[in-house]
Write a protein that holds these residues in place. Structure first.
Motif, PDB file in Angstrom:
ATOM      1  N   MET A   1       0.843  -1.196   0.000  1.00 58.38           N
ATOM      2  CA  MET A   1       0.000   0.000   0.000  1.00 58.38           C
ATOM      3  C   MET A   1       0.882   1.251   0.000  1.00 58.38           C
ATOM      4  N   ALA A   2       0.631   2.139  -0.928  1.00 55.88           N
ATOM      5  CA  ALA A   2       1.464   3.338  -1.061  1.00 55.88           C
ATOM      6  C   ALA A   2       1.227   4.283   0.114  1.00 55.88           C
ATOM      7  N   PRO A   3       2.304   4.882   0.647  1.00 56.15           N
ATOM      8  CA  PRO A   3       2.134   5.823   1.753  1.00 56.15           C
ATOM      9  C   PRO A   3       1.492   7.119   1.276  1.00 56.15           C
ATOM     10  N   THR A   4       0.674   7.707   2.121  1.00 54.92           N
ATOM     11  CA  THR A   4       0.101   9.018   1.832  1.00 54.92           C
ATOM     12  C   THR A   4       1.006  10.081   2.433  1.00 54.92           C
ATOM     13  N   PRO A   5       0.935  11.319   1.931  1.00 53.79           N
ATOM     14  CA  PRO A   5       1.736  12.387   2.553  1.00 53.79           C
ATOM     15  C   PRO A   5       1.484  12.489   4.060  1.00 53.79           C
ATOM     16  N   LEU A  32      10.931  16.099  -5.479  1.00 56.20           N
ATOM     17  CA  LEU A  32       9.492  16.214  -5.762  1.00 56.20           C
ATOM     18  C   LEU A  32       8.674  15.780  -4.551  1.00 56.20           C
ATOM     19  N   ALA A  33       9.129  14.734  -3.866  1.00 54.12           N
ATOM     20  CA  ALA A  33       8.450  14.313  -2.641  1.00 54.12           C
ATOM     21  C   ALA A  33       8.541  15.398  -1.582  1.00 54.12           C
ATOM     22  N   LEU A  34       9.696  16.066  -1.502  1.00 53.81           N
ATOM     23  CA  LEU A  34       9.850  17.201  -0.583  1.00 53.81           C
ATOM     24  C   LEU A  34       8.768  18.243  -0.844  1.00 53.81           C
ATOM     25  N   LEU A  35       8.584  18.598  -2.108  1.00 51.27           N
ATOM     26  CA  LEU A  35       7.594  19.614  -2.460  1.00 51.27           C
ATOM     27  C   LEU A  35       6.184  19.142  -2.124  1.00 51.27           C
ATOM     28  N   ALA A  36       5.874  17.887  -2.438  1.00 53.50           N
ATOM     29  CA  ALA A  36       4.546  17.347  -2.145  1.00 53.50           C
ATOM     30  C   ALA A  36       4.274  17.348  -0.645  1.00 53.50           C
ATOM     31  N   LEU A  37       5.265  16.980   0.139  1.00 48.49           N
ATOM     32  CA  LEU A  37       5.083  16.936   1.593  1.00 48.49           C
ATOM     33  C   LEU A  37       5.001  18.339   2.180  1.00 48.49           C
ATOM     34  N   ALA A  38       5.756  19.279   1.609  1.00 44.94           N
ATOM     35  CA  ALA A  38       5.697  20.659   2.096  1.00 44.94           C
ATOM     36  C   ALA A  38       4.300  21.244   1.892  1.00 44.94           C
ATOM     37  N   THR A  39       3.712  20.973   0.741  1.00 43.81           N
ATOM     38  CA  THR A  39       2.356  21.485   0.504  1.00 43.81           C
ATOM     39  C   THR A  39       1.351  20.761   1.382  1.00 43.81           C
ATOM     40  N   THR A 107      15.927  21.135   1.377  1.00 44.17           N
ATOM     41  CA  THR A 107      16.416  20.189   0.380  1.00 44.17           C
ATOM     42  C   THR A 107      15.786  18.823   0.609  1.00 44.17           C
ATOM     43  N   GLY A 108      15.817  17.982  -0.421  1.00 47.23           N
ATOM     44  CA  GLY A 108      15.184  16.674  -0.346  1.00 47.23           C
ATOM     45  C   GLY A 108      16.118  15.565   0.074  1.00 47.23           C
ATOM     46  N   HIS A 109      17.060  15.831   0.948  1.00 43.51           N
ATOM     47  CA  HIS A 109      17.964  14.784   1.415  1.00 43.51           C
ATOM     48  C   HIS A 109      17.223  13.806   2.322  1.00 43.51           C
ATOM     49  N   THR A 110      17.446  12.529   2.083  1.00 40.90           N
ATOM     50  CA  THR A 110      16.773  11.473   2.832  1.00 40.90           C
ATOM     51  C   THR A 110      17.741  10.790   3.800  1.00 40.90           C
ATOM     52  N   MET A 111      17.220   9.779   4.503  1.00 36.94           N
ATOM     53  CA  MET A 111      18.067   9.002   5.407  1.00 36.94           C
ATOM     54  C   MET A 111      19.198   8.316   4.655  1.00 36.94           C
ATOM     55  N   ASP A 112      18.922   7.903   3.422  1.00 41.51           N
ATOM     56  CA  ASP A 112      19.975   7.279   2.612  1.00 41.51           C
ATOM     57  C   ASP A 112      21.090   8.285   2.318  1.00 41.51           C
ATOM     58  N   ASP A 113      20.710   9.530   2.024  1.00 35.19           N
ATOM     59  CA  ASP A 113      21.714  10.583   1.805  1.00 35.19           C
ATOM     60  C   ASP A 113      22.517  10.830   3.074  1.00 35.19           C
ATOM     61  N   ARG A 146      13.096   7.257   3.801  1.00 33.23           N
ATOM     62  CA  ARG A 146      13.989   6.510   2.926  1.00 33.23           C
ATOM     63  C   ARG A 146      13.762   6.885   1.474  1.00 33.23           C
ATOM     64  N   ARG A 147      14.781   6.684   0.672  1.00 33.55           N
ATOM     65  CA  ARG A 147      14.693   7.011  -0.746  1.00 33.55           C
ATOM     66  C   ARG A 147      13.577   6.206  -1.428  1.00 33.55           C
ATOM     67  N   ALA A 148      13.394   4.966  -1.032  1.00 34.54           N
ATOM     68  CA  ALA A 148      12.334   4.144  -1.624  1.00 34.54           C
ATOM     69  C   ALA A 148      10.960   4.736  -1.339  1.00 34.54           C
ATOM     70  N   GLU A 149      10.814   5.373  -0.179  1.00 33.99           N
ATOM     71  CA  GLU A 149       9.522   5.962   0.175  1.00 33.99           C
ATOM     72  C   GLU A 149       9.211   7.189  -0.679  1.00 33.99           C
ATOM     73  N   THR A 150      10.229   7.972  -1.009  1.00 35.45           N
ATOM     74  CA  THR A 150       9.963   9.157  -1.833  1.00 35.45           C
ATOM     75  C   THR A 150       9.528   8.740  -3.234  1.00 35.45           C
ATOM     76  N   ARG A 151      10.097   7.668  -3.752  1.00 29.60           N
ATOM     77  CA  ARG A 151       9.710   7.189  -5.074  1.00 29.60           C
ATOM     78  C   ARG A 151       8.278   6.644  -5.049  1.00 29.60           C
ATOM     79  N   THR A 152       7.976   5.898  -4.012  1.00 25.82           N
ATOM     80  CA  THR A 152       6.626   5.349  -3.903  1.00 25.82           C
ATOM     81  C   THR A 152       5.602   6.461  -3.769  1.00 25.82           C
TER      82      THR A 152
END
Length: 309
Positions: A1-5, A32-39, A107-113, A146-152
């Motif tokens: 199941m895809a995560p919601t913002p 892009l996930a950063l922007l979606a979550l910010a909004t 910035t969109g740095h994740t735990m992987d970064d 995680r990076r996988a979560e931003t893609r999902t």
């Protein structure tokens, strides 16, 4: 199941709703996930795309970001900077990008970064500050993801992202850490080491902050106090003193040379950028120097301490 913002925001560190925020958006899934979550967090977000002009077609990525901003009801701005070929390309590109984004940009740095940053800094011989990685907060609000979560997340929102081919270029140390060293570490450890490295970074950040607090009580210009302090505090106080007003901390060699002056083992030493530290009547002082001519030995290697004679 895809995560919601909404499901991911609990692990983010965005400012309060209504706050105006600049989001650095390259067009990749993380930004892009950063922007979606910010909004989704109720922020007045502006997506800023910075084109470095380093590869063919990079200008077209701005339209990807513009379209995402429109769909997310965020503002958009495109910027272009010139970064010529040559050494330290990544560092120069970061500096140029930061100049147009402003210091407070998210910035969109994740735990992987974060894990990659810790390992890159370890390979460079960094101390506690470098191994603490990036600090969570408004500038790095999605370090808990995680990076996988931003893609999902992007896929679930219908946001098409850009794959940057330079992220696979083995000329860059970070890419080799990402594609070779981190997987090897996880294989040896028998588990995913990204959360482990991220937790260690958090612990070291807290310990570095404690050392800063303790070092703040030490007068770095008092040679006797500095020389008599525990080594860790002496180094920390010296680093803080030398860094005041400058963008980068001094390296360990420069700090040790200043401590040698404090101990009376040398009368003075030169440290970058163009500063001399000298001892007189038990006090250390900093004196600005004219920068050495390009190509000189001082430019290439730095100046050592002047011995006591």
């Amino acid at each position: 199941m895809a995560p919601t913002p909404g499901a991911l925001l609990g692990r983010c560190t965005f400012p309060a709703p209504g706050t105006a925020v600049v989001c650095a958006v390259s067009g990749g899934a993380d930004s892009l996930a950063l922007l979606a979550l910010a909004t989704a967090a109720g922020l007045a977000a502006t997506a800023v795309h910075v084109d470095h002009g380093l590869r063919p077609g990079s200008a077209a990525e701005a339209e990807v970001v513009a379209e995402a901003a429109r769909s997310l009801r965020a503002s958009f701005r495109a910027e272009r900077v010139e970064v010529g070929a040559g050494p330290n390309l990544e560092a120069r590109a970061r500096a140029a990008r930061r100049a147009v984004l402003g210091e407070g940009a998210a910035t969109g740095h994740t735990m992987d970064d974060q894990a990659e940053t810790v390992l890159v800094n370890l390979l460079r011989g960094a101390g506690a500050d470098g191994l603490a990685g990036m600090a969570p907060g408004p500038r790095h609000p999605i370090l808990g993801l995680r990076r996988a979560e931003t893609r999902t997340l992007c896929a679930s929102l219908g946001l098409a992202w850009v794959e940057d081919p330079s992220n696979d270029d083995p000329r860059f140390v970070r890419n080799r850490v990402r594609h070779e060293l981190l997987p090897l570490c996880s294989s040896i450890a028998g588990r995913d080491v990204v959360p482990v490295l991220a937790r260690q970074a958090g612990v070291l950040a807290e310990e570095a902050a404690l050392l800063d607090d303790l070092a703040a009580a030490l007068d770095p210009a008092d040679a006797r106090s500095l020389a008599g302090a525990p080594a860790a505090l002496g180094r920390r106080a010296t680093r803080r003193w030398l860094r005041a007003g400058g963008p980068h901390p001094p390296d360990l060699a420069a700090v040790e040379r200043v401590l040698a002056v404090a101990r009376g083992e040398a009368r003075a030493t030169d440290v970058a950028p163009a500063t001399r530290v000298r001892r007189s009547a038990g006090r250390l002082s900093r004196v600005g120097l004219a920068p050495p001519p390009p190509g000189s030995a001082a430019t290439a290697t730095g100046s050592g301490a002047a011995p006591v004679r």
